[in-house]
Design an enzyme around this catalytic site. Structure first.
Site, PDB file in Angstrom:
ATOM      1  N   TYR A 146       0.866  -1.188   0.000  1.00  0.00           N
ATOM      2  CA  TYR A 146       0.000   0.000   0.000  1.00  0.00           C
ATOM      3  C   TYR A 146       0.891   1.223   0.000  1.00  0.00           C
ATOM      4  O   TYR A 146       1.863   1.302   0.757  1.00  0.00           O
ATOM      5  CB  TYR A 146      -0.885  -0.005   1.252  1.00  0.00           C
ATOM      6  CG  TYR A 146      -1.768   1.214   1.409  1.00  0.00           C
ATOM      7  CD1 TYR A 146      -2.829   1.447   0.527  1.00  0.00           C
ATOM      8  CD2 TYR A 146      -1.569   2.120   2.455  1.00  0.00           C
ATOM      9  CE1 TYR A 146      -3.654   2.557   0.689  1.00  0.00           C
ATOM     10  CE2 TYR A 146      -2.391   3.232   2.622  1.00  0.00           C
ATOM     11  CZ  TYR A 146      -3.429   3.445   1.733  1.00  0.00           C
ATOM     12  OH  TYR A 146      -4.253   4.543   1.898  1.00  0.00           O
ATOM     13  N   ASP A 241       9.207   2.887  -0.335  1.00  0.00           N
ATOM     14  CA  ASP A 241       8.147   3.456   0.492  1.00  0.00           C
ATOM     15  C   ASP A 241       8.392   3.011   1.927  1.00  0.00           C
ATOM     16  O   ASP A 241       8.064   1.893   2.315  1.00  0.00           O
ATOM     17  CB  ASP A 241       6.768   3.006   0.000  1.00  0.00           C
ATOM     18  CG  ASP A 241       5.648   3.656   0.813  1.00  0.00           C
ATOM     19  OD1 ASP A 241       5.950   4.239   1.876  1.00  0.00           O
ATOM     20  OD2 ASP A 241       4.481   3.567   0.388  1.00  0.00           O
ATOM     21  N   LYS A 274       4.547   8.669   9.064  1.00  0.00           N
ATOM     22  CA  LYS A 274       4.319   8.028  10.364  1.00  0.00           C
ATOM     23  C   LYS A 274       5.342   8.468  11.433  1.00  0.00           C
ATOM     24  O   LYS A 274       5.187   9.538  11.989  1.00  0.00           O
ATOM     25  CB  LYS A 274       4.204   6.524  10.186  1.00  0.00           C
ATOM     26  CG  LYS A 274       2.967   6.213   9.305  1.00  0.00           C
ATOM     27  CD  LYS A 274       2.533   4.783   9.211  1.00  0.00           C
ATOM     28  CE  LYS A 274       1.177   4.690   8.517  1.00  0.00           C
ATOM     29  NZ  LYS A 274       1.129   3.931   7.281  1.00  0.00           N
TER      30      LYS A 274
HETATM   31  C1  LIG Z   1       0.470   4.437   5.978  1.00  0.00           C
HETATM   32  C2  LIG Z   1       1.173   4.219   4.698  1.00  0.00           C
HETATM   33  C3  LIG Z   1       1.015   5.098   3.614  1.00  0.00           C
HETATM   34  C4  LIG Z   1      -0.001   6.196   3.612  1.00  0.00           C
HETATM   35  O1  LIG Z   1       0.258   7.166   4.584  1.00  0.00           O
HETATM   36  P1  LIG Z   1      -0.946   8.110   5.070  1.00  0.00           P
HETATM   37  O2  LIG Z   1      -0.270   9.067   5.991  1.00  0.00           O
HETATM   38  O3  LIG Z   1      -1.950   7.212   5.723  1.00  0.00           O
HETATM   39  O4  LIG Z   1      -1.509   8.773   3.855  1.00  0.00           O
HETATM   40  C5  LIG Z   1       1.794   4.900   2.494  1.00  0.00           C
HETATM   41  N1  LIG Z   1       2.670   3.893   2.427  1.00  0.00           N
HETATM   42  C6  LIG Z   1       2.851   3.027   3.438  1.00  0.00           C
HETATM   43  C7  LIG Z   1       3.852   1.941   3.307  1.00  0.00           C
HETATM   44  C8  LIG Z   1       2.081   3.141   4.591  1.00  0.00           C
HETATM   45  O5  LIG Z   1       2.231   2.255   5.582  1.00  0.00           O
END
Ligand SMILES: *Cc1c(COP(=O)(O)O)cnc(C)c1O
Length: 435
Positions: A146, A241, A274
């Protein structure tokens, strides 16, 4: 039957009237596991209290950011001071430079970065930058990863390698995802085939280095090596990511673990979020200077944000990163997380429950499967009904894990050995409910 007097039920009924599904992000609604979501009233350290004043040991940690635990004194002080000085200016501040310098020092593959307000925004911007910098359109992503809810990334695999993806959400026109190729995680042969077919058109490959959005699946070293080699050979950008793994699995993020296994390894672009915001809306994307200077106002790739680099969010992120940079922080956090994973594994074994688990730094995952899965189809073999029983068994015993079997878990520095042991004891009881 008497109507429920539980305040969580009442709040959910009220929320449903004004917010779709009662929640502002779908997984909070408990749709997968059933029951009423807990409305959180407050949190401190490793604990959260719901609207009924019931206490839970928290293994969600706001889905990753709360690595210091809730209400860390240095973070609260920094946030209060920053808020008193001004909530937002829409003009540059010194604190943005400090936070950028702090993140770049921790993740040296990035020479420059830009701050944004969510992981979604950071991922979307990194994709646009990869396309702008290479002059190409195609993107490779992996099933089960994701990267936020930007249109081009809400996509599932097409019918074969020659076809591109299909939208996973209504409202995303097929044309918008027609340049996104979805491949199987950890499948080297398929990756090679995809680059052989489409290499000259691929702008970037985006990957979660440890996939936390299918619970916890590590990219194998062989797979990471091929991703790096193929991107370099074909002039595509390798995008890590690390929104979830960044400053969570190690101080230097997952890429520092890969650099240990593959000397000299670096991604071209990194997406963070995060933990670097410490619980405030803050994320970032960065990479080599020559690529980052393609962004406006220097270059042709447009990207902007009213609240980007917000003074309160940057204060929160800085205080968080300074705390986790203290010597021994990750060793202690890793040991705590390992204690949890080992305890859960032993309790499952004693109860005769098929179980596998893994962890790195302050992130963990477990499966009701005898062996750790390597990709999304294997993750989806997990037994959803048994997971739901386990989830509610834990919740009833004051342990709050993610309400879906495809989500990772998080331990914070505020979790004590006693909290871990209480969790394992609760799990030992809950495992017995499964058979
Ligand atoms: C949480 C997450 C996102 C999205 O971040 P948001 O702040 O919720 O928009 C993108 N990539 C990864 C790997 C994530 O865990």
């Amino acid at each position: 039957m008497k109507p429920s007097t539980d305040r969580n039920d009442a709040l959910m009924a009220r929320a449903r009237q004004v917010i779709p599904g009662g929640v502002n992000s779908p997984v909070r609604a408990f749709r997968a596991v059933g029951g009423t979501p807990r409305f959180i009233a407050r949190a401190q350290g490793a604990y959260m209290w719901d609207a009924e004043d019931r206490r839970y040991i928290d293994y969600i940690g706001s889905w990753g950011p709360m690595i210091l635990g809730h209400g860390h004194p240095a973070v609260l002080e920094a946030v209060a001071k920053a808020a008193a000085e001004g909530l937002s200016y829409g003009a540059p501040t010194e604190r943005e430079i400090e936070l950028a310098e702090e993140i770049l020092a921790l993740v040296p593959s990035m020479e420059m970065l830009r701050l944004v307000s969510s992981g979604t925004e950071a991922g979307m911007s990194a994709i646009r930058l990869a396309r702008g910098a290479t002059g190409r359109s195609r993107i490779v992503k992996f099933e089960g990863c994701y990267h936020g809810h930007a249109d081009a990334l809400l996509v599932k695999a097409g019918s074969g390698l020659a076809t591109f993806g299909n939208p996973t959400s209504a409202g995303v026109p097929p044309e918008v995802v027609q340049h996104t190729l979805v491949l199987e995680y950890n499948n080297v042969a398929q990756l090679e085939e995809a680059f052989a077919l489409h290499g000259p058109d691929i702008a970037g490959l985006i990957i979660e280095p440890i996939a936390g959005n299918m619970n916890f699946v590590r990219a194998s070293t062989a797979f990471v090596r091929r991703c790096r080699e193929l991107c370099s050979q074909h002039g595509a950008l390798l995008i890590y990511d690390e929104v979830m793994t960044g400053c969570r699995v190690a101080l230097g993020s997952a890429q520092s673990l890969h650099a240990r296994a593959l000397p000299g390894f670096e991604p071209d672009l990194t997406v963070m979020g995060k933990v670097i915001g410490g619980g405030m809306p803050l994320a970032a994307f960065g990479g080599k200077r020559a690529v980052m200077e393609q962004l406006a106002p220097l270059g042709p790739v447009y990207q902007a944000g009213t609240l980007s680099g917000n003074p309160v969010a940057t204060a929160c992120g800085l205080a968080t990163l300074r705390a986790l940079r203290q010597p021994g922080f990750f060793d202690a956090l890793s040991a705590r997380t390992r204690r949890l994973v080992d305890g859960l594994s032993a309790a499952a074994r004693a109860a005769g429950v098929p179980f596998s688990a893994d962890c790195e730094g302050g992130m963990f995952g477990f499966f009701l499967l005898p062996e750790l899965p390597q990709n999304y189809p294997q993750v989806m073999k997990s037994d959803g009904a048994r997971f739901n029983t386990l989830f509610h068994g834990l919740l009833a015993r004051g342990v709050y894990i993610a309400p879906a079997l495809y989500e990772a878990g998080f331990v914070s520095a505020a979790h004590s050995d006693e909290d871990i042991d209480a969790t394992v004891a609760a799990a030992a009881e809950a495992f017995r409910l499964l058979y």
